[in-house]
Scaffold this motif. Structure first.
Motif, PDB file in Angstrom:
ATOM      1  N   ASP A 226      37.178  17.683  30.065  1.00 57.79           N
ATOM      2  CA  ASP A 226      38.225  17.209  30.964  1.00 57.79           C
ATOM      3  C   ASP A 226      37.999  17.847  32.331  1.00 57.79           C
ATOM      4  N   PRO A 227      38.251  17.125  33.428  1.00 55.18           N
ATOM      5  CA  PRO A 227      38.008  17.692  34.765  1.00 55.18           C
ATOM      6  C   PRO A 227      38.701  19.022  35.010  1.00 55.18           C
ATOM      7  N   ARG A 228      39.870  19.220  34.432  1.00 54.66           N
ATOM      8  CA  ARG A 228      40.623  20.457  34.658  1.00 54.66           C
ATOM      9  C   ARG A 228      39.996  21.655  33.949  1.00 54.66           C
ATOM     10  N   GLU A 229      39.001  21.412  33.120  1.00 53.14           N
ATOM     11  CA  GLU A 229      38.294  22.527  32.486  1.00 53.14           C
ATOM     12  C   GLU A 229      37.226  23.097  33.408  1.00 53.14           C
ATOM     13  N   ASP A 230      36.933  22.406  34.503  1.00 51.98           N
ATOM     14  CA  ASP A 230      35.915  22.856  35.447  1.00 51.98           C
ATOM     15  C   ASP A 230      36.508  23.330  36.767  1.00 51.98           C
ATOM     16  N   VAL A 231      37.660  22.794  37.153  1.00 52.92           N
ATOM     17  CA  VAL A 231      38.270  23.126  38.441  1.00 52.92           C
ATOM     18  C   VAL A 231      39.759  23.392  38.232  1.00 52.92           C
ATOM     19  N   LEU A 232      40.234  24.511  38.759  1.00 50.72           N
ATOM     20  CA  LEU A 232      41.644  24.877  38.649  1.00 50.72           C
ATOM     21  C   LEU A 232      42.383  24.362  39.885  1.00 50.72           C
ATOM     22  N   PRO A 233      43.443  23.550  39.740  1.00 48.06           N
ATOM     23  CA  PRO A 233      44.149  23.001  40.898  1.00 48.06           C
ATOM     24  C   PRO A 233      45.046  24.048  41.564  1.00 48.06           C
TER      25      PRO A 233
ATOM     26  N   THR B 134      51.149  28.145  33.731  1.00 46.76           N
ATOM     27  CA  THR B 134      50.942  28.724  32.411  1.00 46.76           C
ATOM     28  C   THR B 134      49.807  27.971  31.725  1.00 46.76           C
ATOM     29  N   LEU B 135      48.737  28.703  31.401  1.00 46.75           N
ATOM     30  CA  LEU B 135      47.594  28.124  30.707  1.00 46.75           C
ATOM     31  C   LEU B 135      47.698  28.448  29.225  1.00 46.75           C
ATOM     32  N   VAL B 136      47.471  27.439  28.398  1.00 49.24           N
ATOM     33  CA  VAL B 136      47.580  27.598  26.949  1.00 49.24           C
ATOM     34  C   VAL B 136      46.235  27.284  26.314  1.00 49.24           C
ATOM     35  N   ASP B 137      45.742  28.197  25.489  1.00 50.45           N
ATOM     36  CA  ASP B 137      44.521  27.967  24.731  1.00 50.45           C
ATOM     37  C   ASP B 137      44.855  27.037  23.571  1.00 50.45           C
ATOM     38  N   GLY B 138      44.279  25.831  23.597  1.00 49.44           N
ATOM     39  CA  GLY B 138      44.588  24.853  22.557  1.00 49.44           C
ATOM     40  C   GLY B 138      44.149  25.275  21.175  1.00 49.44           C
ATOM     41  N   GLU B 139      43.149  26.163  21.084  1.00 51.05           N
ATOM     42  CA  GLU B 139      42.635  26.584  19.784  1.00 51.05           C
ATOM     43  C   GLU B 139      43.482  27.678  19.156  1.00 51.05           C
ATOM     44  N   THR B 140      43.963  28.629  19.985  1.00 46.93           N
ATOM     45  CA  THR B 140      44.696  29.786  19.449  1.00 46.93           C
ATOM     46  C   THR B 140      46.182  29.769  19.768  1.00 46.93           C
ATOM     47  N   GLY B 141      46.587  28.976  20.771  1.00 50.46           N
ATOM     48  CA  GLY B 141      47.979  28.966  21.187  1.00 50.46           C
ATOM     49  C   GLY B 141      48.324  30.075  22.164  1.00 50.46           C
TER      50      GLY B 141
ATOM     51  N   ARG C 174      42.956  31.673  46.146  1.00 52.64           N
ATOM     52  CA  ARG C 174      41.650  31.027  46.319  1.00 52.64           C
ATOM     53  C   ARG C 174      40.576  31.762  45.529  1.00 52.64           C
ATOM     54  N   GLY C 175      40.659  33.080  45.506  1.00 55.06           N
ATOM     55  CA  GLY C 175      39.688  33.858  44.758  1.00 55.06           C
ATOM     56  C   GLY C 175      39.728  33.536  43.276  1.00 55.06           C
ATOM     57  N   LEU C 176      40.937  33.375  42.724  1.00 56.02           N
ATOM     58  CA  LEU C 176      41.078  33.028  41.319  1.00 56.02           C
ATOM     59  C   LEU C 176      40.453  31.671  41.029  1.00 56.02           C
ATOM     60  N   ARG C 177      40.719  30.698  41.895  1.00 53.44           N
ATOM     61  CA  ARG C 177      40.172  29.364  41.679  1.00 53.44           C
ATOM     62  C   ARG C 177      38.643  29.376  41.743  1.00 53.44           C
ATOM     63  N   GLU C 178      38.100  30.159  42.669  1.00 51.38           N
ATOM     64  CA  GLU C 178      36.644  30.241  42.775  1.00 51.38           C
ATOM     65  C   GLU C 178      36.036  30.913  41.553  1.00 51.38           C
ATOM     66  N   ARG C 179      36.676  31.985  41.075  1.00 49.05           N
ATOM     67  CA  ARG C 179      36.166  32.662  39.875  1.00 49.05           C
ATOM     68  C   ARG C 179      36.235  31.747  38.662  1.00 49.05           C
ATOM     69  N   PHE C 180      37.314  30.958  38.591  1.00 50.00           N
ATOM     70  CA  PHE C 180      37.467  30.006  37.486  1.00 50.00           C
ATOM     71  C   PHE C 180      36.345  28.979  37.512  1.00 50.00           C
ATOM     72  N   ALA C 181      36.076  28.399  38.690  1.00 45.14           N
ATOM     73  CA  ALA C 181      35.028  27.386  38.819  1.00 45.14           C
ATOM     74  C   ALA C 181      33.657  27.973  38.500  1.00 45.14           C
ATOM     75  N   THR C 182      33.410  29.197  38.939  1.00 43.14           N
ATOM     76  CA  THR C 182      32.123  29.843  38.670  1.00 43.14           C
ATOM     77  C   THR C 182      31.942  30.083  37.176  1.00 43.14           C
ATOM     78  N   ALA C 183      32.998  30.596  36.532  1.00 43.86           N
ATOM     79  CA  ALA C 183      32.926  30.862  35.094  1.00 43.86           C
ATOM     80  C   ALA C 183      32.719  29.573  34.310  1.00 43.86           C
ATOM     81  N   ALA C 184      33.397  28.489  34.740  1.00 41.37           N
ATOM     82  CA  ALA C 184      33.245  27.206  34.053  1.00 41.37           C
ATOM     83  C   ALA C 184      31.824  26.677  34.202  1.00 41.37           C
ATOM     84  N   ALA C 185      31.250  26.807  35.398  1.00 43.22           N
ATOM     85  CA  ALA C 185      29.883  26.338  35.629  1.00 43.22           C
ATOM     86  C   ALA C 185      28.883  27.151  34.821  1.00 43.22           C
ATOM     87  N   GLU C 186      29.091  28.463  34.743  1.00 47.43           N
ATOM     88  CA  GLU C 186      28.193  29.308  33.957  1.00 47.43           C
ATOM     89  C   GLU C 186      28.282  28.981  32.473  1.00 47.43           C
ATOM     90  N   GLU C 187      29.501  28.743  32.001  1.00 48.22           N
ATOM     91  CA  GLU C 187      29.688  28.402  30.583  1.00 48.22           C
ATOM     92  C   GLU C 187      29.003  27.088  30.263  1.00 48.22           C
TER      93      GLU C 187
END
Length: 309
Positions: free
Chosen positions: A227-234, A240-247, A257-270
């Motif tokens: 899903d697009p939101r798994e790669d970029v944080l709006p 509140t973010l919820v892990d669908g696997e663990t709840g 802005r720093g949080l959003r950039e770190r999120f995008a970087t982590a998603a790209a690396e993953e």
């Protein structure tokens, strides 16, 4: 009712209709693997696995003694064995993720809806002209294992199992993991078939060893759904973010802005790490999104994979 065009609603937008012309495009794309193989066009990996007699020849060390032709042996006084024409139908195993994370979707549909559409397309192709489809689901509230079946029965089984994802609870995963599902397929599937894993590949990567084992015996295609939101944080403020696997829930401030950039970087690396892992295992890999026309993307990617095979 056309089972290739699931009903759509506001609560369940679904993958949308599956036009027959695109199914034909998929049919051409997968080439010798699924392409409407008629008896006589595809041979199993093991010579001698069928029922039609191909020849009788002298016994050689390592031959199965159960295939001894005692009449010819008695007549010639030399041990002979019967060699049969191998089976000519393709068996496909669909390994389908129905875990809670598959219910996530922020674009045109949920990941579960795309997975259902892929199951329908694969089931339609894999059950033509005597070919058979088996199905294993994992991560859901009621996982199932359906033995390979030919014709419409296999297609409908795939559809029913895919829609069972809607009945899964979002609190926790089922007891069957992707590693369990692949290990089961490796234990029951004869060599030379096709294994299609449809998942968002979230969670531990304990599936690597059984997926490698499957790739050593079969053609393997991994259909990853994102899903697009798994790669970029709006940027929507506190969220509140919820892990669908663990709840598990995490409260974050998306205005940073720093949080959003770190999120995008982590998603790209993953995502890059996952692509590297699948390439190292030697399996086909297709990425589909909950946004846009997933079937056109699937057809295009399979066409490329078919030329590379």
């Amino acid at each position: 009712m056309n089972v290739l065009a699931p009903a759509r609603s506001k609560e369940r937008p679904g993958p949308g209709p599956t036009p027959e012309v695109l199914i034909r495009a998929l049919d051409l794309s997968v080439g010798r693997r699924i392409r409407g193989l008629v008896p006589g066009e595809y041979r199993a990996a093991d010579r001698g696995g069928g029922f039609e007699l191909a020849q009788v020849r002298p016994y050689e060390p390592g031959d199965d003694v159960r295939r001894m032709d005692w009449n010819v042996t008695a007549r010639t006084t030399i041990p002979h064995v019967r060699v049969h024409v191998p089976e000519r139908a393709l068996t496909t195993w669909l390994v389908l993720d129905t875990s809670p994370s598959m219910t996530f979707g922020t674009a045109d549909r949920r990941k579960a809806d795309v997975a259902e559409g892929v199951a329908i397309a694969v089931g339609h192709l894999a059950t033509q002209r005597g070919n058979r489809l088996g199905l294993v689901t994992f991560g859901g509230a009621a996982d199932r294992r359906l033995p390979p079946a030919a014709g419409r029965r296999g297609l409908l089984a795939a559809l029913v199992a895919a829609r069972a994802a809607d009945d899964a609870t979002t609190a926790s995963n089922g007891s069957v993991t992707p590693a369990d599902a692949l290990t089961f397929v490796n234990g029951v599937a004869p060599r030379g078939g096709l294994v299609v894993l449809v998942s968002d590949l979230r969670g531990p990567r304990d599936w690597q060893l059984p997926l490698a084992a499957a790739a050593a015996r079969h053609h393997v295609l991994v259909v990853e759904i994102r899903d697009p939101r798994e790669d970029v944080l709006p940027d929507v403020g506190d969220l509140t973010l919820v892990d669908g696997e663990t709840g598990r829930e995490v409260r974050v401030n998306t205005s940073s802005r720093g949080l959003r950039e770190r999120f995008a970087t982590a998603a790209a690396e993953e995502r890059g790490s996952l692509e590297t892992t699948l390439r190292r295992l030697g399996v086909g890999h297709v990425v589909l999104s909950t946004s846009g026309n997933w079937l056109l993307t699937l057809a295009a990617r399979l066409r490329i994979l078919g030329r590379a095979a």
